[in-house]
Design an enzyme around this catalytic site. Structure first.
Site, short mmCIF file in Angstrom:
data_model
loop_
_atom_site.label_atom_id
_atom_site.label_comp_id
_atom_site.label_asym_id
_atom_site.label_seq_id
_atom_site.Cartn_x
_atom_site.Cartn_y
_atom_site.Cartn_z
CG ASP A 1 -2.04 1.01 1.10
OD1 ASP A 1 -3.20 0.60 0.99
OD2 ASP A 1 -1.75 2.24 1.10
CB ILE A 2 0.87 4.17 -2.24
CG1 ILE A 2 1.98 5.06 -2.78
CG2 ILE A 2 -0.42 4.95 -2.02
CD1 ILE A 2 1.71 5.59 -4.18
CG ASN B 1 -12.30 -0.20 3.93
OD1 ASN B 1 -12.72 -0.60 5.02
ND2 ASN B 1 -11.08 0.31 3.79
CG HIS C 1 -8.68 -2.79 -2.33
ND1 HIS C 1 -9.58 -2.03 -3.06
CD2 HIS C 1 -8.46 -2.10 -1.19
CE1 HIS C 1 -9.89 -0.94 -2.39
NE2 HIS C 1 -9.22 -0.95 -1.23
CG HIS D 1 -7.02 -2.65 3.14
ND1 HIS D 1 -6.24 -1.51 2.99
CD2 HIS D 1 -8.19 -2.38 2.54
CE1 HIS D 1 -6.93 -0.60 2.33
NE2 HIS D 1 -8.11 -1.09 2.05
P1 AMP Z 1 -9.74 1.75 0.31
O1 AMP Z 1 -9.84 3.05 1.08
O2 AMP Z 1 -10.20 0.54 1.08
O3 AMP Z 1 -10.38 1.86 -1.06
O4 AMP Z 1 -8.20 1.49 0.11
C1 AMP Z 1 -7.48 1.99 -0.98
C2 AMP Z 1 -6.04 1.84 -0.61
O5 AMP Z 1 -5.29 1.93 -1.81
C3 AMP Z 1 -5.52 2.93 0.34
O6 AMP Z 1 -4.97 2.33 1.50
C4 AMP Z 1 -4.46 3.64 -0.50
O7 AMP Z 1 -3.36 4.04 0.26
C5 AMP Z 1 -4.09 2.58 -1.52
N1 AMP Z 1 -3.58 3.06 -2.79
C6 AMP Z 1 -4.14 4.00 -3.61
N2 AMP Z 1 -3.41 4.14 -4.73
C7 AMP Z 1 -2.37 3.27 -4.63
C8 AMP Z 1 -1.26 2.95 -5.46
N3 AMP Z 1 -1.05 3.56 -6.64
N4 AMP Z 1 -0.39 2.00 -5.04
C9 AMP Z 1 -0.58 1.39 -3.85
N5 AMP Z 1 -1.61 1.63 -3.02
C10 AMP Z 1 -2.49 2.58 -3.40
#
Ligand code: AMP
Ligand code: ZN
Length: 115
Positions: free
Chosen positions: A31-32, A88, A101, A103
């Site tokens: 995760d970024i 989520n 996705h 987590h």
């Molecule tokens: P959600 O809020 O459950 O939709 O989680 C989305 C997750 O994706 C968040 O924890 C972000 O930090 C992560 N995220 C968004 N863009 C990227 C990316 N390009 N690479 C890795 N993680 C990402």
């Protein structure tokens, strides 16, 4: 594959996603914006917007995400200490990327809250 979906593009190798696992069904990457020392996302390579769009035909695919999660937890050395798996769904849960996705969060005692 929706070209505007960032997770589809990571799975396709079009943008750098710090991938740590990939097979024909799923991709796992860091995760970024991690909220724990280990924060990994596990996605199906197939674009599915959220749990709301799941179909019976996706059951094996979603099950595979959990198998991958368990394997990664063991590889990362957190299987025994414990970890959290979260999906989520929708605005009230804070879903920000509409490609389903899982987590995987670990590496510290995670705060316990349901709301
Ligand atoms: P959600 O809020 O459950 O939709 O989680 C989305 C997750 O994706 C968040 O924890 C972000 O930090 C992560 N995220 C968004 N863009 C990227 C990316 N390009 N690479 C890795 N993680 C990402
Ligand atoms: Zn997608």
């Amino acid at each position: 594959m929706p070209s505007d979906c960032v997770f589809c593009r990571i799975a396709a190798g079009e943008i750098d996603g710090r991938i740590l696992f990939q097979d024909d069904q799923a991709t796992a990457f860091w995760d970024i914006h991690p909220v724990a020392p280990i924060h990994i996302l596990i996605i199906p390579n197939k674009h599915i917007r959220s749990v709301n769009e799941l179909d019976v035909e996706d059951e094996a695919l979603i099950g595979h995400l959990f198998t991958v999660a368990g394997r990664i937890a063991r590889e990362q050395g957190v299987a025994e200490a414990g970890y959290r798996l979260t999906i989520n769904t929708g605005p009230n849960a804070g879903q920000s990327v509409y490609h389903i996705h899982l987590h995987l969060m670990a590496g510290k005692a995670l705060p316990i809250h349901l709301g």
